[in-house]
Design an enzyme around this catalytic site. Structure first.
Site, PDB file in Angstrom:
ATOM      1  CE  LYS A 178      -1.782   1.737   4.125  1.00  0.00           C
ATOM      2  NZ  LYS A 178      -1.578   2.921   4.106  1.00  0.00           N
ATOM      3  CG  ASN A 179       2.291   2.696   3.596  1.00  0.00           C
ATOM      4  OD1 ASN A 179       1.103   2.994   3.034  1.00  0.00           O
ATOM      5  ND2 ASN A 179       2.497   2.497   4.796  1.00  0.00           N
ATOM      6  NE  ARG A 215      -2.161  11.919   8.003  1.00  0.00           N
ATOM      7  CZ  ARG A 215      -2.707  13.124   8.280  1.00  0.00           C
ATOM      8  NH1 ARG A 215      -3.754  13.400   9.022  1.00  0.00           N
ATOM      9  NH2 ARG A 215      -1.561  14.254   8.430  1.00  0.00           N
ATOM     10  CB  CYS A 266      -4.833  11.174  11.627  1.00  0.00           C
ATOM     11  SG  CYS A 266      -4.273   9.428  11.726  1.00  0.00           S
ATOM     12  NE  ARG A 324      -0.257  10.143   9.954  1.00  0.00           N
ATOM     13  CZ  ARG A 324      -0.560   9.312   9.442  1.00  0.00           C
ATOM     14  NH1 ARG A 324      -1.848   8.578   9.551  1.00  0.00           N
ATOM     15  NH2 ARG A 324      -0.026   8.613   8.407  1.00  0.00           N
ATOM     16  N   PRO A 325       0.852  16.554  11.215  1.00  0.00           N
ATOM     17  CG  PRO A 325       2.588  17.832  12.396  1.00  0.00           C
ATOM     18  CD  PRO A 325       1.855  16.426  12.569  1.00  0.00           C
ATOM     19  CB  ILE A 326       1.420  18.447   5.985  1.00  0.00           C
ATOM     20  CG1 ILE A 326       0.685  19.549   5.745  1.00  0.00           C
ATOM     21  CG2 ILE A 326       0.789  17.034   6.056  1.00  0.00           C
ATOM     22  CD1 ILE A 326      -0.025  19.722   4.372  1.00  0.00           C
ATOM     23  CG  LEU A 353       8.848  18.297   8.955  1.00  0.00           C
ATOM     24  CD1 LEU A 353       9.214  17.129   9.409  1.00  0.00           C
ATOM     25  CD2 LEU A 353       9.751  19.452   9.388  1.00  0.00           C
ATOM     26  CG  ASP A 361       3.027   1.415   9.652  1.00  0.00           C
ATOM     27  OD1 ASP A 361       3.207   1.689   8.245  1.00  0.00           O
ATOM     28  OD2 ASP A 361       2.698   2.175  10.365  1.00  0.00           O
ATOM     29  NE  ARG A 376      -7.712   4.247   5.014  1.00  0.00           N
ATOM     30  CZ  ARG A 376      -7.005   5.580   5.618  1.00  0.00           C
ATOM     31  NH1 ARG A 376      -7.604   5.967   6.700  1.00  0.00           N
ATOM     32  NH2 ARG A 376      -6.124   5.952   4.897  1.00  0.00           N
TER      33      ARG A 376
HETATM   34  C1  EPZ Z   1       3.984   7.188   6.500  1.00  0.00           C
HETATM   35  O1  EPZ Z   1       3.083   8.124   7.146  1.00  0.00           O
HETATM   36  C2  EPZ Z   1       3.154   5.865   6.219  1.00  0.00           C
HETATM   37  N1  EPZ Z   1       1.989   6.053   5.520  1.00  0.00           N
HETATM   38  C3  EPZ Z   1       2.441   5.259   7.636  1.00  0.00           C
HETATM   39  O2  EPZ Z   1       1.786   4.334   7.562  1.00  0.00           O
HETATM   40  C4  EPZ Z   1       3.633   5.075   8.558  1.00  0.00           C
HETATM   41  O3  EPZ Z   1       3.279   4.849   9.969  1.00  0.00           O
HETATM   42  C5  EPZ Z   1       4.679   6.347   8.838  1.00  0.00           C
HETATM   43  O4  EPZ Z   1       5.037   6.871   7.295  1.00  0.00           O
HETATM   44  C6  EPZ Z   1       5.938   6.082   9.526  1.00  0.00           C
HETATM   45  O5  EPZ Z   1       6.555   4.938   8.851  1.00  0.00           O
HETATM   46  C7  EPZ Z   1       2.320   6.257   4.049  1.00  0.00           C
HETATM   47  O6  EPZ Z   1       3.273   5.769   3.579  1.00  0.00           O
HETATM   48  C8  EPZ Z   1       1.135   6.462   3.287  1.00  0.00           C
HETATM   49  P1  EPZ Z   1       5.644  10.360   8.736  1.00  0.00           P
HETATM   50  P2  EPZ Z   1       3.743   9.547   7.114  1.00  0.00           P
HETATM   51  O7  EPZ Z   1       5.809  11.781   7.860  1.00  0.00           O
HETATM   52  O8  EPZ Z   1       4.599   9.837   5.997  1.00  0.00           O
HETATM   53  C9  EPZ Z   1       6.006  13.916  12.135  1.00  0.00           C
HETATM   54  C10 EPZ Z   1      -0.071   2.855   7.493  1.00  0.00           C
HETATM   55  O9  EPZ Z   1      -0.625   2.374   8.679  1.00  0.00           O
HETATM   56  N2  EPZ Z   1       5.784  14.818  11.072  1.00  0.00           N
HETATM   57  O10 EPZ Z   1       6.850   9.623   8.462  1.00  0.00           O
HETATM   58  O11 EPZ Z   1       2.305  10.323   7.263  1.00  0.00           O
HETATM   59  C11 EPZ Z   1       4.479  13.014  12.015  1.00  0.00           C
HETATM   60  O12 EPZ Z   1       3.630  13.631  13.177  1.00  0.00           O
HETATM   61  C12 EPZ Z   1       0.248   4.291   7.718  1.00  0.00           C
HETATM   62  O13 EPZ Z   1       0.066   2.306   6.637  1.00  0.00           O
HETATM   63  C13 EPZ Z   1       5.815  16.194  11.309  1.00  0.00           C
HETATM   64  O14 EPZ Z   1       5.789  16.714  12.193  1.00  0.00           O
HETATM   65  O15 EPZ Z   1       4.491   9.803   8.389  1.00  0.00           O
HETATM   66  C14 EPZ Z   1       5.093  11.654  12.869  1.00  0.00           C
HETATM   67  O16 EPZ Z   1       5.238  11.883  14.182  1.00  0.00           O
HETATM   68  C15 EPZ Z   1      -0.145   4.926   9.110  1.00  0.00           C
HETATM   69  N3  EPZ Z   1       5.659  17.060  10.119  1.00  0.00           N
HETATM   70  C16 EPZ Z   1       6.455  11.638  12.305  1.00  0.00           C
HETATM   71  O17 EPZ Z   1       6.799  12.841  11.591  1.00  0.00           O
HETATM   72  C17 EPZ Z   1       5.571  16.836   8.823  1.00  0.00           C
HETATM   73  O18 EPZ Z   1       5.539  17.504   7.903  1.00  0.00           O
HETATM   74  C18 EPZ Z   1       6.629  10.500  11.131  1.00  0.00           C
HETATM   75  O19 EPZ Z   1       5.621  10.774  10.191  1.00  0.00           O
HETATM   76  C19 EPZ Z   1       5.554  15.172   8.588  1.00  0.00           C
HETATM   77  C20 EPZ Z   1       5.585  14.444   9.741  1.00  0.00           C
END
Ligand code: EPZ
Length: 420
Positions: free
Chosen positions: A22-23, A92, A116, A121-123, A125, A307, A400
């Site tokens: 999926k990812n 998201r 969520c 999970r802010p964006i 970055l 995960d 999902r």
């Molecule tokens: C990806 O989510 C995966 N989703 C998630 O899988 C997975 O749990 C996660 O990476 C961690 O491995 C997909 O790939 C579609 P991150 P993502 O940005 O990219 C913080 C599943 O079950 N952060 O690596 O959203 C964030 O809050 C899903 O398949 C910021 O602060 O995760 C988190 O604490 C769930 N600001 C940490 O970084 C940002 O701009 C890691 O999040 C981005 C992230």
């Protein structure tokens, strides 16, 4: 609203294959926005999130079609660069259209994803990196409004390792002017898969899979074809299903290296693990009568995958002894704890750490509620080992991210079915 009913007490045995990841499929589907022409993607899993992504791509004027596990996408001139709230709030990962739209069209209007279950999970970055590349970004009425005549390559250091952040900026950089260097980049295998497809489309990328990724901008990319990598999280989930029921299960069709952190922890807990290499890759698990509670701490790849944290917690609920589970990636990824406690698990959750006092054979089936994708899988696994039957509601979360999980488990002997 569908539910899943699981009869506990059956040990699973046999062989099962994993579906596409999926990812990896999600970012690769969004990457098609970067190039006109016909993209042909194979081994795409049949999931709700894939349907949502196709819906969003069609709203962006792409044409998509599905034939079995092959998805075809034509992303010619998109006359609309807006990703609507109704679509983004469902998934998201839709934020992954931001980089490609901005890079190809110089404009994008994408709804903020909203909250969520597992964390804020802010964006930030993603947005800070795009601003560093020259984009003007405003947040208006819940939407990210981004404009830029031409993104400029630059060097970007991520404060936190972010998987979709790395993917978004890597995609944006493929058509930017000059070279972009991403530091503290995510190293997940799905990043490598995405980079491989971008390279097939003509992108100039090196360092993918390490924490420093270099992308040299090119003027245009060309649609191509690609097979999505196998799903390592599904593989880990199926392996734990064999383990928790005390059975002997072979999960095949994926590279065992990708879940090495899980494998090491299962060996430490007392499971016999054989890794299969060569033509059919995979892992075979044989369970001891009793396994030991051990500690895990989630971390970015190649650390223990967040995960797989919920699924491993289910395994520890019926281990001998205490297990300390520390979740370092998300601030609220213990939603499954309360539900496991309804099955009789002895868990003390704190902010980032949960103490599990294992009770071999100690779970008893009950009605429980899924709260997020991996929590749903955790409850299915716990139901397999609980005495009596467990009824899991809100299993739309499960759909999902898992293609026919109950069918795969039934093929190993599980007594599990979907009930209306
Ligand atoms: C990806 O989510 C995966 N989703 C998630 O899988 C997975 O749990 C996660 O990476 C961690 O491995 C997909 O790939 C579609 P991150 P993502 O940005 O990219 C913080 C599943 O079950 N952060 O690596 O959203 C964030 O809050 C899903 O398949 C910021 O602060 O995760 C988190 O604490 C769930 N600001 C940490 O970084 C940002 O701009 C890691 O999040 C981005 C992230």
């Amino acid at each position: 609203m569908d539910k899943i009913s699981v009869e506990g007490g059956v040990s699973l045995n046999g062989t099962v294959s994993v579906s596409g990841a999926k990812n990896s499929a999600l970012p690769i589907l969004f990457s098609t926005l970067l190039a006109s022409g016909k993209h042909i993607l194979g081994n795409v899993p049949k999931l709700k999130d894939i349907d949502s992504t196709r819906e969003l791509l069609e709203a962006l004027n792409c044409r998509t079609s599905v034939n079995g596990h092959t998805v075809t996408i034509e992303a010619d001139e998109a006359d609309n660069q807006e990703a609507h709230y109704d679509l983004v709030r469902k998934m998201r990962a839709s934020v992954l259209c931001l980089g490609p739209l901005l890079s190809r069209y110089g404009i994008a209007r994408v709804s903020l994803p909203g909250g969520c279950a597992i964390g804020a999970r802010p964006i930030n970055l993603h947005l800070e990196a795009l601003e560093k590349m020259g984009a003007q970004i405003e947040i208006k009425e819940g939407y990210v409004e981004a404009r830029c005549s031409k993104l400029k390559g630059t060097s970007i250091m991520f404060d936190t390792v972010t998987v979709t952040g790395t993917e978004n900026i890597m995609m944006a950089a493929t058509l930017a002017e000059g070279t972009t260097v991403l530091e503290n980049a995510a190293k997940e295998p799905e990043i490598v898969d995405l980079a491989e497809y971008l390279i097939k489309m003509g992108a100039k990328i090196t360092g993918h899979g390490t924490s420093v990724i270099t992308i040299k901008g090119v003027s245009q990319l060309k649609a191509s074809s690609f097979d999505i990598m196998p799903d390592r999280i599904e593989a880990g989930t199926l392996l734990i299903a064999g383990a928790i029921t005390g059975g002997e299960v072979t999960v095949e069709g994926f590279n065992p290296v990708l879940i090495d952190a899980l494998i090491q922890k299962m060996i430490e807990s007392g499971f016999k693990i054989q890794t299969l290499h060569g033509k059919t890759q995979g892992v075979k698990v044989s369970s001891p009568k009793i396994w030991t509670g051990i500690d895990i701490t989630t971390a970015p790849y190649p650390g223990f995958a967040t995960d797989l944290q919920a699924q491993f917690m289910a395994l520890m609920c019926v281990a001998q002894g205490t297990s300390i589970i520390t979740e370092t990636i998300f601030e609220n990824r213990f939603m499954h704890v309360q539900e496991l406690m309804r099955l009789g698990a002895d868990i003390t959750p704190k902010t980032r750490t949960a103490v599990v006092r294992g009770k071999p054979g100690g779970l008893v089936g009950a009605p429980v509620m899924a709260t997020d994708l991996r929590a749903s899988a955790c409850l299915v696994l716990a139901g397999l080992v609980s005495q009596g039957s467990t009824l899991i509601s809100r299993i739309y979360h499960l759909d999902r991210g898992y293609e026919d999980l109950e069918g795969k488990l039934r093929s190993l002997g599980a007594r599990i079915q979907r009930v209306p």
